[in-house]
Design a protein around this motif. Structure first.
Motif, PDB file in Angstrom:
ATOM      1  N   GLY A  25       0.814  -1.206   0.000  1.00 15.57           N
ATOM      2  CA  GLY A  25       0.000   0.000   0.000  1.00 15.57           C
ATOM      3  C   GLY A  25       0.845   1.252   0.000  1.00 15.57           C
ATOM      4  N   ALA A  26       1.943   1.216   0.743  1.00 13.63           N
ATOM      5  CA  ALA A  26       2.848   2.374   0.796  1.00 13.63           C
ATOM      6  C   ALA A  26       3.536   2.593  -0.544  1.00 13.63           C
ATOM      7  CB  ALA A  26       3.880   2.175   1.906  1.00 13.63           C
ATOM      8  N   ILE A  27       3.990   1.528  -1.163  1.00 16.30           N
ATOM      9  CA  ILE A  27       4.657   1.663  -2.460  1.00 16.30           C
ATOM     10  C   ILE A  27       3.669   2.183  -3.504  1.00 16.30           C
ATOM     11  CG2 ILE A  27       5.717   0.365  -4.366  1.00 16.30           C
ATOM     12  CD1 ILE A  27       7.006  -1.413  -2.147  1.00 16.30           C
ATOM     13  N   ALA A  28       2.472   1.623  -3.532  1.00 16.63           N
ATOM     14  CA  ALA A  28       1.461   2.085  -4.483  1.00 16.63           C
ATOM     15  C   ALA A  28       1.133   3.557  -4.260  1.00 16.63           C
ATOM     16  CB  ALA A  28       0.198   1.233  -4.363  1.00 16.63           C
ATOM     17  N   GLN A  29       1.009   3.951  -2.999  1.00 11.04           N
ATOM     18  CA  GLN A  29       0.698   5.350  -2.691  1.00 11.04           C
ATOM     19  C   GLN A  29       1.853   6.256  -3.072  1.00 11.04           C
ATOM     20  OE1 GLN A  29      -2.457   6.272  -1.502  1.00 11.04           O
ATOM     21  NE2 GLN A  29      -1.675   8.228  -2.199  1.00 11.04           N
TER      22      GLN A  29
END
Length: 118
Positions: A25-29
Protein backbone atom coordinates in the motif's frame (compact mmCIF):
# COMPACT_ATOMS: atom_id res chain seq x y z
CA UNK A 1 -0.61 -31.35 13.13
CA UNK A 2 -2.48 -30.22 16.20
CA UNK A 3 -4.91 -27.29 16.45
CA UNK A 4 -2.38 -24.92 18.08
CA UNK A 5 0.16 -25.53 15.33
CA UNK A 6 -2.51 -24.89 12.69
CA UNK A 7 -3.49 -21.65 14.46
CA UNK A 8 0.16 -20.56 14.56
CA UNK A 9 0.59 -21.22 10.84
CA UNK A 10 -2.63 -19.37 9.95
CA UNK A 11 -1.55 -16.41 12.10
CA UNK A 12 1.91 -16.39 10.51
CA UNK A 13 0.29 -16.39 7.06
CA UNK A 14 -2.05 -13.53 8.07
CA UNK A 15 0.95 -11.67 9.52
CA UNK A 16 2.72 -11.90 6.16
CA UNK A 17 -0.42 -10.72 4.36
CA UNK A 18 -0.52 -7.73 6.75
CA UNK A 19 3.10 -6.93 5.86
CA UNK A 20 2.26 -7.14 2.16
CA UNK A 21 -0.71 -4.81 2.61
CA UNK A 22 1.32 -2.30 4.60
CA UNK A 23 4.37 -2.21 2.35
CA UNK A 24 2.50 -2.71 -0.92
CA UNK A 25 0.00 0.00 0.00
CA UNK A 26 2.85 2.37 0.80
CA UNK A 27 4.66 1.66 -2.46
CA UNK A 28 1.46 2.08 -4.48
CA UNK A 29 0.70 5.35 -2.69
CA UNK A 30 4.25 6.62 -3.16
CA UNK A 31 4.04 5.99 -6.91
CA UNK A 32 0.97 8.24 -7.15
CA UNK A 33 3.10 11.18 -6.02
CA UNK A 34 0.65 12.04 -3.23
CA UNK A 35 1.94 10.96 0.17
CA UNK A 36 -0.99 9.91 2.30
CA UNK A 37 -2.03 6.92 4.37
CA UNK A 38 -4.30 4.67 2.33
CA UNK A 39 -6.67 1.95 3.53
CA UNK A 40 -4.26 -0.86 2.57
CA UNK A 41 -1.63 0.64 4.86
CA UNK A 42 -4.15 1.02 7.69
CA UNK A 43 -5.43 -2.54 7.40
CA UNK A 44 -1.89 -3.87 7.04
CA UNK A 45 -0.83 -2.14 10.26
CA UNK A 46 -3.90 -3.47 12.09
CA UNK A 47 -3.36 -7.04 10.84
CA UNK A 48 0.35 -6.88 11.69
CA UNK A 49 -0.30 -5.69 15.25
CA UNK A 50 -3.12 -8.14 16.02
CA UNK A 51 -1.51 -11.22 14.48
CA UNK A 52 1.84 -10.31 16.03
CA UNK A 53 0.24 -10.24 19.47
CA UNK A 54 -1.38 -13.64 18.84
CA UNK A 55 1.91 -15.09 17.59
CA UNK A 56 3.75 -13.79 20.65
CA UNK A 57 1.29 -15.44 23.05
CA UNK A 58 2.92 -18.31 24.94
CA UNK A 59 0.73 -21.08 23.51
CA UNK A 60 3.38 -23.69 22.77
CA UNK A 61 4.92 -24.28 26.16
CA UNK A 62 8.43 -22.94 25.58
CA UNK A 63 11.44 -24.56 24.07
CA UNK A 64 14.39 -23.61 21.92
CA UNK A 65 12.24 -22.52 18.97
CA UNK A 66 10.49 -19.79 20.99
CA UNK A 67 11.50 -16.22 20.08
CA UNK A 68 13.52 -14.28 22.64
CA UNK A 69 11.48 -11.92 24.84
CA UNK A 70 13.75 -9.03 23.84
CA UNK A 71 13.01 -9.68 20.16
CA UNK A 72 9.28 -9.75 20.86
CA UNK A 73 9.53 -6.49 22.80
CA UNK A 74 11.41 -4.77 19.97
CA UNK A 75 8.88 -6.02 17.41
CA UNK A 76 5.97 -4.87 19.60
CA UNK A 77 7.43 -1.38 19.98
CA UNK A 78 8.01 -1.14 16.22
CA UNK A 79 4.54 -2.46 15.37
CA UNK A 80 2.89 -0.08 17.85
CA UNK A 81 4.84 2.86 16.42
CA UNK A 82 3.87 1.93 12.86
CA UNK A 83 0.23 1.51 13.88
CA UNK A 84 0.20 4.89 15.63
CA UNK A 85 1.85 6.63 12.67
CA UNK A 86 -0.71 5.14 10.29
CA UNK A 87 -3.82 5.35 12.47
CA UNK A 88 -3.48 8.93 13.67
CA UNK A 89 -2.68 10.35 10.23
CA UNK A 90 -5.08 8.25 8.16
CA UNK A 91 -7.57 11.10 7.60
CA UNK A 92 -5.04 13.69 6.46
CA UNK A 93 -5.08 14.57 2.79
CA UNK A 94 -1.32 14.41 2.78
CA UNK A 95 1.45 13.55 5.25
CA UNK A 96 5.00 14.86 5.23
CA UNK A 97 7.60 12.99 3.26
CA UNK A 98 9.53 12.28 6.47
CA UNK A 99 6.48 10.78 8.16
CA UNK A 100 5.66 8.61 5.16
CA UNK A 101 9.21 7.38 4.63
CA UNK A 102 9.65 6.74 8.37
CA UNK A 103 6.57 4.52 8.27
CA UNK A 104 8.06 2.55 5.38
CA UNK A 105 11.47 2.38 7.06
CA UNK A 106 10.02 1.12 10.35
CA UNK A 107 8.04 -1.50 8.42
CA UNK A 108 11.23 -2.73 6.76
CA UNK A 109 13.17 -2.65 10.05
CA UNK A 110 10.42 -4.71 11.71
CA UNK A 111 10.67 -7.31 8.92
CA UNK A 112 14.47 -7.31 9.26
CA UNK A 113 14.21 -7.93 13.03
CA UNK A 114 11.86 -10.84 12.35
CA UNK A 115 14.15 -12.29 9.71
CA UNK A 116 17.68 -11.76 11.04
CA UNK A 117 17.36 -11.82 14.84
CA UNK A 118 17.67 -15.45 15.93
Amino acid sequence: MDALELLRLVMRYAHLVGFALLLGGAIAQYLTGRLRINSAMLWGAIVQLVTGLVLAAPLRGGGDDEPAPAKLAVKLVLAAAIFAMVFFSRRRDQVSQGHFLATVALTLVNAAVATFWR
